[in-house]
Enzyme design. Structure first.
Site, PDB file in Angstrom:
ATOM      1  N   ASP A  63       5.578  11.857  -0.464  1.00 33.57           N
ATOM      2  CA  ASP A  63       4.553  10.976   0.101  1.00 33.57           C
ATOM      3  C   ASP A  63       3.370  11.818   0.595  1.00 33.57           C
ATOM      4  O   ASP A  63       2.799  11.546   1.647  1.00 33.57           O
ATOM      5  CB  ASP A  63       5.122  10.096   1.220  1.00 33.57           C
ATOM      6  CG  ASP A  63       4.189   8.942   1.594  1.00 33.57           C
ATOM      7  OD1 ASP A  63       3.127   8.786   0.963  1.00 33.57           O
ATOM      8  OD2 ASP A  63       4.539   8.202   2.526  1.00 33.57           O
ATOM      9  N   HIS A 107       6.380  -0.384  -0.954  1.00 32.95           N
ATOM     10  CA  HIS A 107       6.301   0.030   0.450  1.00 32.95           C
ATOM     11  C   HIS A 107       6.772  -1.186   1.257  1.00 32.95           C
ATOM     12  O   HIS A 107       6.146  -2.241   1.202  1.00 32.95           O
ATOM     13  CB  HIS A 107       4.839   0.375   0.743  1.00 32.95           C
ATOM     14  CG  HIS A 107       4.522   0.673   2.175  1.00 32.95           C
ATOM     15  ND1 HIS A 107       4.030   1.892   2.576  1.00 32.95           N
ATOM     16  CD2 HIS A 107       4.579  -0.090   3.291  1.00 32.95           C
ATOM     17  CE1 HIS A 107       3.817   1.874   3.895  1.00 32.95           C
ATOM     18  NE2 HIS A 107       4.137   0.672   4.343  1.00 32.95           N
ATOM     19  N   ARG A 132      -5.692  10.799  -4.057  1.00 36.18           N
ATOM     20  CA  ARG A 132      -6.977  10.425  -3.404  1.00 36.18           C
ATOM     21  C   ARG A 132      -8.170  10.333  -4.345  1.00 36.18           C
ATOM     22  O   ARG A 132      -9.249   9.939  -3.913  1.00 36.18           O
ATOM     23  CB  ARG A 132      -7.330  11.390  -2.267  1.00 36.18           C
ATOM     24  CG  ARG A 132      -6.259  11.545  -1.195  1.00 36.18           C
ATOM     25  CD  ARG A 132      -5.917  10.242  -0.521  1.00 36.18           C
ATOM     26  NE  ARG A 132      -5.116  10.449   0.690  1.00 36.18           N
ATOM     27  CZ  ARG A 132      -4.301   9.542   1.195  1.00 36.18           C
ATOM     28  NH1 ARG A 132      -4.165   8.355   0.609  1.00 36.18           N
ATOM     29  NH2 ARG A 132      -3.617   9.795   2.282  1.00 36.18           N
TER      30      ARG A 132
HETATM   31 ZN   LIG Z   1       4.133   3.926   1.660  1.00 34.55          ZN
END
Ligand SMILES: [Zn+2]
Length: 434
Positions: free
Chosen positions: A311, A185, A70
């Site tokens: 994740d 992803h 982040r």
């Molecule tokens: Zn992802």
């Protein structure tokens, strides 16, 4: 992070080092940031600290290849200081940071900036995964060569898919030349459009839009075909459907350079848990069905699934207090993943401990080309020490992470990391350790 290099002797533990086919009681001597020797009855050099580890398990440092730190841009959720403290407390000596920051690492200077911040603030190793496309917008390729030269270990637009097939093909061609995998992803947004959980009976009962498994299966099928055509390596992020396990299994049987990861919640929970935990169980890909959970365990056991990752996706309490449809996707994972995976896989007999260790250590190191993941002479002195029988309860209020968005609060687990060593230095020691 290496200001005071010292010697450390780890005695009497069960050393599990899958890369070197080691599983025996032995001593490990760490000197000046490297493994010097693994053997029996090692003698401590002068000024060497000794840790007596009878009854504990000594493994190469655990690597979490899928973390959202982040920083920069979303420091209200997590920072490199708090995220790496959470990693150390969870048993991780190295993490790979996903690129959905602001700015995202879609230019060399942004990759360098994250590495500079990590050199200053991190207590574990931090690797940067660069963007596949500029701004992660899926429209123009990012300068992959420059990102690699600046230190990006792989490429992903994680959080978002690369829908455009031509872009994905070119990215694979370039990543093939660079010898660094794409780490995508996989989700066709035209299929998941507005969905917030698995498309099934529970979503219908809750009156929210579902995310059909086809969104994942179809994009993975497309990308495996692109691997077949280009030769580029694909390390598929967080698979969640039984269909994708079958696709990856077939790709591997064909000899294609396709690997994949799974997250603990996808082998532990189903969409029924969304009804129980609300937004704390909202993530992408979503929790699926018991058939999918079983497929994840079978895929881990037969080697189709190479790695486990967290994740780790911190969000503030306010963000997660929104409705199921409005709240952001993701849960934290760094401080629960090791306990969850020992509890769900080893305690139940689905995986033996060495196989589990391999999926957290040598497998991610091999796939992402990282140092560590093994404990031979000359290897980096990154070590995780496990108490595989320790019983403990997940207490989110005690997390080192800045966020506590987890559906596992109050869960009783068996097994955890009790000591984390990076470059020969202790970065975490369980307070209950005798
Ligand atoms: Zn992802």
């Amino acid at each position: 992070m290496n200001e005071q290099l010292t010697s450390l002797l780890l005695t009497g533990g069960r050393v599990i080092d899958p890369a070197n086919a080691v599983d025996r009681v032995a001593d490990v001597l760490l000197v000046d940031g490297r493994v010097q020797q693994v053997g029996t009855d090692l003698v401590a050099p002068a000024d060497c600290e000794t840790l007596h580890l009878e009854g504990l398990v000594v493994t190469p440092g655990f690597i979490d290849s899928h973390v959202h730190l982040r920083e920069p841009g979303f420091e209200q959720k997590e920072t490199i200081v708090t995220g790496t403290a959470a990693a150390a407390a969870g048993g991780f000596t190295a993490i790979a940071a996903m690129p959905n920051t602001n700015p995202p690492p879609d230019a060399a200077e942004h990759v360098v900036d994250v590495l500079r911040r990590a050199a200053r603030d991190a207590c574990v190793r931090v690797y940067v995964i660069g963007c596949i496309t500029e701004g992660r917008r899926g429209q123009r390729l990012a300068p992959l060569e420059e990102l690699a030269a600046a230190g990006a270990i792989a490429f992903s637009d994680d959080g978002d898919p690369v829908e455009d097939e031509g872009l994905m093909r070119r990215a694979l061609e370039i990543s093939c030349r660079l010898g660094r995998p794409l780490f995508p992803h996989e989700e066709f947004r035209r299929i998941t459009d507005g969905g917030c959980m698995h498309d099934g009976e529970v979503a219908r009962r809750l009156g929210v839009r579902g995310m059909p498994p086809a969104a994942e299966d179809e994009m993975i099928a497309r990308d495996i075909e692109l691997v077949r055509q280009t030769g580029g390596a694909l390390h598929i992020a967080h698979i969640s459907t039984a269909g994708t396990v079958d696709l990856v299994r077939a790709a591997k049987a064909e000899g294609l350079p396709v690997t994949c990861e799974v997250l603990p919640h996808h082998f532990l929970m189903t969409d029924a848990d969304v009804e129980r935990h609300g937004t704390a169980a909202k993530m992408a890909p979503p929790l699926r069905t018991s058939v999918d959970v079983e497929a994840m365990k079978a895929g881990l056991a037969d080697g189709t699934i190479d790695t486990i990752a967290t994740d780790h996706a911190p969000h503030t309490a306010q963000e997660k207090a929104q409705s199921l449809a409005a709240a952001p996707f993701g849960i934290v994972g760094l401080e629960t993943a090791v306990g969850l995976s020992i509890t769900a896989l080893v305690e139940t007999g689905r995986l033996d401990l060495p196989t589990l260790v391999e999926k957290w250590t040598s497998a991610p190191a091999r796939i992402l080309g990282l140092p560590g993941g093994r404990l031979g002479p000359g290897d980096v002195a990154d070590v995780t020490i496990l108490d595989p029988k320790r019983r403990w309860m997940v207490e989110p209020a005690k997390f080192h992470s800045k966020s506590a968005n987890t559906p596992f609060g109050g869960t009783e687990l068996t097994g955890r990391a009790v000591i984390t060593i990076v470059g020969g230095r202790l970065v975490y020691r369980d307070e209950d350790l005798g």
